[in-house]
Scaffold this motif. Structure first.
Motif, short mmCIF file in Angstrom:
data_model
loop_
_atom_site.label_atom_id
_atom_site.label_comp_id
_atom_site.label_asym_id
_atom_site.label_seq_id
_atom_site.Cartn_x
_atom_site.Cartn_y
_atom_site.Cartn_z
N ALA A 98 2.81 2.81 -16.67
CA ALA A 98 2.69 2.60 -15.23
C ALA A 98 1.57 1.62 -14.88
CB ALA A 98 2.44 3.94 -14.53
N THR A 102 4.61 -2.08 -15.85
CA THR A 102 5.20 -2.36 -14.52
C THR A 102 4.43 -3.45 -13.76
OG1 THR A 102 3.98 -0.46 -13.62
CG2 THR A 102 6.23 -0.08 -14.36
N ALA A 106 6.22 -6.86 -12.37
CA ALA A 106 6.06 -7.21 -10.96
C ALA A 106 5.31 -8.53 -10.80
CB ALA A 106 5.31 -6.10 -10.23
N TRP A 142 13.67 -7.16 -8.80
CA TRP A 142 12.87 -6.78 -9.98
C TRP A 142 11.50 -6.24 -9.56
CZ3 TRP A 142 14.24 -5.82 -14.70
CH2 TRP A 142 15.40 -6.39 -15.23
N ALA A 146 10.15 -2.47 -10.43
CA ALA A 146 8.87 -2.25 -11.11
C ALA A 146 7.98 -1.33 -10.29
CB ALA A 146 8.17 -3.58 -11.35
N ALA A 149 9.46 2.29 -10.52
CA ALA A 149 9.28 2.82 -11.88
C ALA A 149 7.82 3.18 -12.14
CB ALA A 149 9.76 1.79 -12.91
N GLY A 150 6.90 2.32 -11.70
CA GLY A 150 5.49 2.63 -11.87
C GLY A 150 5.07 3.86 -11.08
N PHE A 188 -1.56 -2.45 -10.03
CA PHE A 188 -0.28 -3.02 -9.60
C PHE A 188 -0.46 -3.91 -8.37
CE2 PHE A 188 3.73 -3.09 -7.37
CZ PHE A 188 4.68 -3.21 -8.39
#
Length: 211
Positions: A98, A102, A106, A142, A146, A149-150, A188
């Motif tokens: 994570a 990801t 991203a 995408w 990401a 999912a993270g 992120f």
């Protein structure tokens, strides 16, 4: 016939006590040892038996077998057994994916989105809507994948990490997983904003203003 008042032959006479003398105290009588009864008919020898000791009245008595532990008293806690750190390792893997995988996905998607933004201004005049992102719809997809999912991996890392700490199945890895999962959203966001800004700058530099 012998006179009882005369001394016997060979025994010296005992002198009489002087007048007014105090006689010595009588010796205390000690308990006689108990002797096991014998059988005179069989002629068996008589054995000596030691006297049984008894505490005097008022002495401190100790219960037979010692003192019992009172109910609810302090007891030494049992040492927990070391278990396999499976849950802790699993939580750490979730948090690392994570926090590292990801954001990388991203970041690439955000860079391509930024490069296509200048081109979108030719077709869309209203930038208040998301229509200008239509040239980069694949990259936007995408980036969204990401992000979600993270988010799911971060939540899973926190839950599994707490269970690992509680069950002592990889306590150190579980604590590390919690720390990484907490800072993963910040990583992120920083990667996404940096990649989008860099891609947008590169897009404006490569854009052909003569057309």
């Amino acid at each position: 016939m012998t006179d009882p008042q005369l001394p016997s032959a060979g025994v010296p006479p005992v002198p009489a006590a002087p007048y007014g003398a105090v006689p010595p105290p009588a010796a205390p009588a000690y308990p006689q040892p108990q002797v096991a009864p014998g059988h005179p008919q069989s002629g068996a020898p008589v054995h000596y038996q030691a006297p049984v000791y008894q505490a005097p009245p008022g002495a401190y008595q100790v219960p037979v077998g010692g003192y019992a532990v009172p109910a609810g008293g302090y007891q030494v806690p049992a040492v927990p057994q070391q278990q396999a750190p499976f849950l802790g390792v699993l939580a750490l893997i979730f948090s690392l994916v994570a926090a590292i995988a990801t954001p990388i996905v991203a970041g690439f998607a955000a860079y391509e989105i930024g490069r296509r933004i200048p081109e979108a201004f030719e077709y869309v005049s209203d930038v208040d809507t998301l229509a200008f992102l239509s040239p980069a719809r694949d990259q936007v997809l995408w980036a969204e994948l990401a992000f979600w999912a993270g988010t799911l991996l971060g939540i899973a890392a926190i839950v599994v990490g707490i269970i690992a700490i509680r069950r002592r199945q990889g306590r150190g890895q579980g604590i590390a997983a919690l720390v990484v999962a907490v800072i993963a959203p910040m990583i992120f966001l920083v990667v996404l904003v940096t990649a989008l800004s860099t891609g947008t700058a590169a897009g404006f530099i490569d854009y052909d203003y003569s057309s």
